[in-house]
Each structure stands twice: as structure tokens, then as C-alpha cells.
Design an enzyme around this catalytic site. Structure first.
Site, PDB file in Angstrom:
ATOM      1  N   THR A   1      32.125  37.708  39.145  1.00 31.99           N
ATOM      2  CA  THR A   1      33.078  38.563  39.843  1.00 31.99           C
ATOM      3  C   THR A   1      33.139  39.929  39.186  1.00 31.99           C
ATOM      4  O   THR A   1      32.838  40.075  37.994  1.00 31.99           O
ATOM      5  CB  THR A   1      34.485  37.927  39.845  1.00 31.99           C
ATOM      6  OG1 THR A   1      35.372  38.720  40.652  1.00 31.99           O
ATOM      7  CG2 THR A   1      35.061  37.849  38.438  1.00 31.99           C
TER       8      THR A   1
ATOM      9  N   ASN B   1      36.066  41.473  40.068  1.00 34.49           N
ATOM     10  CA  ASN B   1      37.502  41.564  40.326  1.00 34.49           C
ATOM     11  C   ASN B   1      38.254  41.197  39.052  1.00 34.49           C
ATOM     12  O   ASN B   1      38.201  40.049  38.609  1.00 34.49           O
ATOM     13  CB  ASN B   1      37.872  40.605  41.469  1.00 34.49           C
ATOM     14  CG  ASN B   1      39.342  40.643  41.836  1.00 34.49           C
ATOM     15  OD1 ASN B   1      40.205  40.701  40.974  1.00 34.49           O
ATOM     16  ND2 ASN B   1      39.629  40.567  43.114  1.00 34.49           N
TER      17      ASN B   1
ATOM     18  N   LYS C   1      40.708  38.093  39.362  1.00 33.30           N
ATOM     19  CA  LYS C   1      40.034  36.788  39.376  1.00 33.30           C
ATOM     20  C   LYS C   1      39.492  36.438  38.002  1.00 33.30           C
ATOM     21  O   LYS C   1      39.571  35.295  37.551  1.00 33.30           O
ATOM     22  CB  LYS C   1      38.883  36.792  40.391  1.00 33.30           C
ATOM     23  CG  LYS C   1      39.285  36.614  41.831  1.00 33.30           C
ATOM     24  CD  LYS C   1      38.050  36.432  42.707  1.00 33.30           C
ATOM     25  CE  LYS C   1      38.435  36.300  44.162  1.00 33.30           C
ATOM     26  NZ  LYS C   1      37.252  36.065  45.018  1.00 33.30           N
TER      27      LYS C   1
ATOM     28  N   ASP D   1      35.177  32.210  45.988  1.00 33.88           N
ATOM     29  CA  ASP D   1      35.382  33.007  47.192  1.00 33.88           C
ATOM     30  C   ASP D   1      36.662  32.499  47.814  1.00 33.88           C
ATOM     31  O   ASP D   1      36.809  31.296  48.065  1.00 33.88           O
ATOM     32  CB  ASP D   1      34.221  32.888  48.178  1.00 33.88           C
ATOM     33  CG  ASP D   1      34.253  34.028  49.195  1.00 33.88           C
ATOM     34  OD1 ASP D   1      34.117  35.192  48.772  1.00 33.88           O
ATOM     35  OD2 ASP D   1      34.431  33.775  50.392  1.00 33.88           O
TER      36      ASP D   1
ATOM     37  N   PHE E   1      47.628  39.514  41.968  1.00 35.01           N
ATOM     38  CA  PHE E   1      46.763  40.531  42.543  1.00 35.01           C
ATOM     39  C   PHE E   1      46.533  40.213  44.017  1.00 35.01           C
ATOM     40  O   PHE E   1      46.975  39.183  44.525  1.00 35.01           O
ATOM     41  CB  PHE E   1      45.426  40.609  41.794  1.00 35.01           C
ATOM     42  CG  PHE E   1      44.595  39.344  41.871  1.00 35.01           C
ATOM     43  CD1 PHE E   1      43.537  39.249  42.757  1.00 35.01           C
ATOM     44  CD2 PHE E   1      44.866  38.255  41.058  1.00 35.01           C
ATOM     45  CE1 PHE E   1      42.771  38.094  42.845  1.00 35.01           C
ATOM     46  CE2 PHE E   1      44.105  37.091  41.128  1.00 35.01           C
ATOM     47  CZ  PHE E   1      43.054  37.018  42.023  1.00 35.01           C
ATOM     48  N   GLY E   2      45.833  41.105  44.699  1.00 36.57           N
ATOM     49  CA  GLY E   2      45.503  40.857  46.100  1.00 36.57           C
ATOM     50  C   GLY E   2      46.739  40.715  46.971  1.00 36.57           C
ATOM     51  O   GLY E   2      47.659  41.540  46.936  1.00 36.57           O
ATOM     52  N   TYR E   3      46.764  39.645  47.762  1.00 38.17           N
ATOM     53  CA  TYR E   3      47.852  39.412  48.710  1.00 38.17           C
ATOM     54  C   TYR E   3      49.021  38.630  48.106  1.00 38.17           C
ATOM     55  O   TYR E   3      49.930  38.220  48.843  1.00 38.17           O
ATOM     56  CB  TYR E   3      47.310  38.631  49.920  1.00 38.17           C
ATOM     57  CG  TYR E   3      46.260  39.376  50.716  1.00 38.17           C
ATOM     58  CD1 TYR E   3      46.629  40.281  51.715  1.00 38.17           C
ATOM     59  CD2 TYR E   3      44.905  39.171  50.487  1.00 38.17           C
ATOM     60  CE1 TYR E   3      45.671  40.969  52.442  1.00 38.17           C
ATOM     61  CE2 TYR E   3      43.939  39.849  51.215  1.00 38.17           C
ATOM     62  CZ  TYR E   3      44.329  40.741  52.196  1.00 38.17           C
ATOM     63  OH  TYR E   3      43.373  41.419  52.916  1.00 38.17           O
ATOM     64  N   ASP E   4      49.017  38.425  46.802  1.00 36.42           N
ATOM     65  CA  ASP E   4      50.061  37.618  46.163  1.00 36.42           C
ATOM     66  C   ASP E   4      51.488  38.050  46.504  1.00 36.42           C
ATOM     67  O   ASP E   4      52.353  37.187  46.699  1.00 36.42           O
ATOM     68  CB  ASP E   4      49.885  37.625  44.642  1.00 36.42           C
ATOM     69  CG  ASP E   4      48.751  36.723  44.182  1.00 36.42           C
ATOM     70  OD1 ASP E   4      48.159  36.016  45.032  1.00 36.42           O
ATOM     71  OD2 ASP E   4      48.437  36.720  42.966  1.00 36.42           O
TER      72      ASP E   4
END
Length: 210
Positions: free
Chosen positions: A14, A16, A19, A75, A157-160
Site C-alpha cells: 500500500t 496509503n 492502511k 482492498d 482515515f477515509g470514510y471512517d
């Protein structure tokens, strides 16, 4: 299916940082040394799969081949029922090249509003693949149900920040890493999608030192 035991050094396939941090936290109790694909300067392969598992395998196999080491790849994505499962495997792409997840979360809300959807149920999916340089792979999958709320919290992170897991009052964005993982090694339970996939992986392929 017979699983292959994983030891020593691995690549986390990754670029990211979120992650990477989560995978290192999960691997820490097992004495596994982890280096990321980004730290090794490995390119990101094109994700041409139509399922989470396919894209995870593409990333893991590419990293294992390039580094000559076993490689982990996750993923994962957010699937919103009222949006016919979107953004799904395109979750990262909705954030664009700048990885603007604030914009991606706003897009989800806008599209739900455009459809007049009151159903805010959603789930996270994680497909976790380990690949070896000889092409052998192991796949483990996890998911967590929940609903979407206005963004809350700056952890994760992301949509958390917009995802509130079922049975909980706080979003993933309001939880510490340990709370989000929710791993209980004695019972084998876990909370997050990635942790649930990892628990199954650990049972099959990892051994605690000592």
C-alpha cells in the site's frame, strides 16, 4: 484448504499511510517485520479487478514479485445500499488523486439526497490477500454493517467519520485504533472489516512468538 505459515519480513502493498498504520498495529503481536510498498519505491499496479478480492490479489502479487518477499494487500471500500453498492471498489477513486475523502463523503451525501434516499445503511468490506513470490496466495475477507451519519471525529482515515458500526454510538472516526479494531483474541471477535479479515488470516497463517 491448507494454509501456508507466514514468518519473518513482509511487504504491506500500500501507499496509503492509514492502511499501513493499521496493518502494522495488527501485525505487531506476531513479531512480523513490515515494510510498505511506498517505502520500497514500488509502483502502484493498475487495479483492473471487478471485486475487492481481485484487486487485493493484483496488489499483493505485484509487490511480492517485485520485492521477492511475501506481501499483504488489502482492498476495501464502503458500500451504500441506497446507492446500489457504490462507491464499492471505487471508494478510493471517489476521493480523486488528492485523496480528498471530505469531498467523497460530501458526494455520498449529495447523491443520497438527490435520490431522496432515507435509507442510510451501509457496510465496509475488506479483502486481505497474502501473496508469496512463487505466486501462492491466501484470501481472507471481512465486513462490518452500520449506517451513515454526518461526519464525526478525526481519528482513522477515509470514510471512517461517516460510518457508525451497528450497535455503537460513535463513528469509526471517533474511535481509537484499538477500539476500531475491537480484536478479542480469546473469542476471535473483531469490530472493523479489516480486523475481522485479519483475525481469520492470523488464525490460519500466523503464530505468536514464544
Amino acid at each position: 484448504m491448507s494454509h501456508r505459515l507466514l514468518t519473518g519480513k513482509v511487504v504491506i502493498a500500500t501507499h496509503n499511510p492509514g492502511k499501513l498504520a493499521e496493518m502494522r498495529e495488527l501485525l505487531a503481536p506476531f513479531g512480523i517485520e513490515a515494510v510498505s510498498a511506498g517505502e520500497l519505491g514500488l509502483p502502484e499496479p493498475e487495479e483492473t479487478g471487478t471485486m475487492f478480492s481481485e484487486n487485493a490479489a493484483i496488489k499483493a502479487l505485484a509487490a511480492a514479485s517485485a520485492a521477492g518477499l511475501p506481501a499483504f494487500a488489502d482492498d476495501s471500500g464502503l458500500c451504500v445500499g441506497a446507492l446500489d453498492g457504490a462507491p464499492g471498489i471505487f471508494s478510493a477513486r471517489w476521493a480523486g488523486p488528492a485523496k480528498d475523502f471530505s469531498g467523497a463523503m460530501a458526494r455520498i451525501t449529495a447523491e443520497l439526497d438527490l435520490r431522496g434516499a432515507t435509507d442510510r445503511r451501509a457496510h465496509f468490506v475488506s479483502a486481505l490477500v497474502i501473496a508469496w513470490p512463487d505466486g501462492h496466495t491466501e484470501l481472507f475477507e471481512g465486513r462490518v454493517l452500520g449506517d451513515l451519519v454526518p461526519p464525526r471525529g478525526t481519528a482513522g482515515f477515509g470514510y471512517d467519520p461517516i460510518f457508525r458500526p451497528e450497535g455503537h454510538a460513535r463513528t469509526f472516526g471517533e474511535m481509537t485504533a484499538d477500539e476500531k479494531h475491537g480484536v478479542d483474541w480469546q473469542s476471535g471477535n473483531a469490530l472493523s472489516h479489516r480486523a475481522r479479515a485479519f483475525v481469520d488470516l492470523a488464525r490460519a497463517c500466523l503464530r505468536r512468538p514464544g
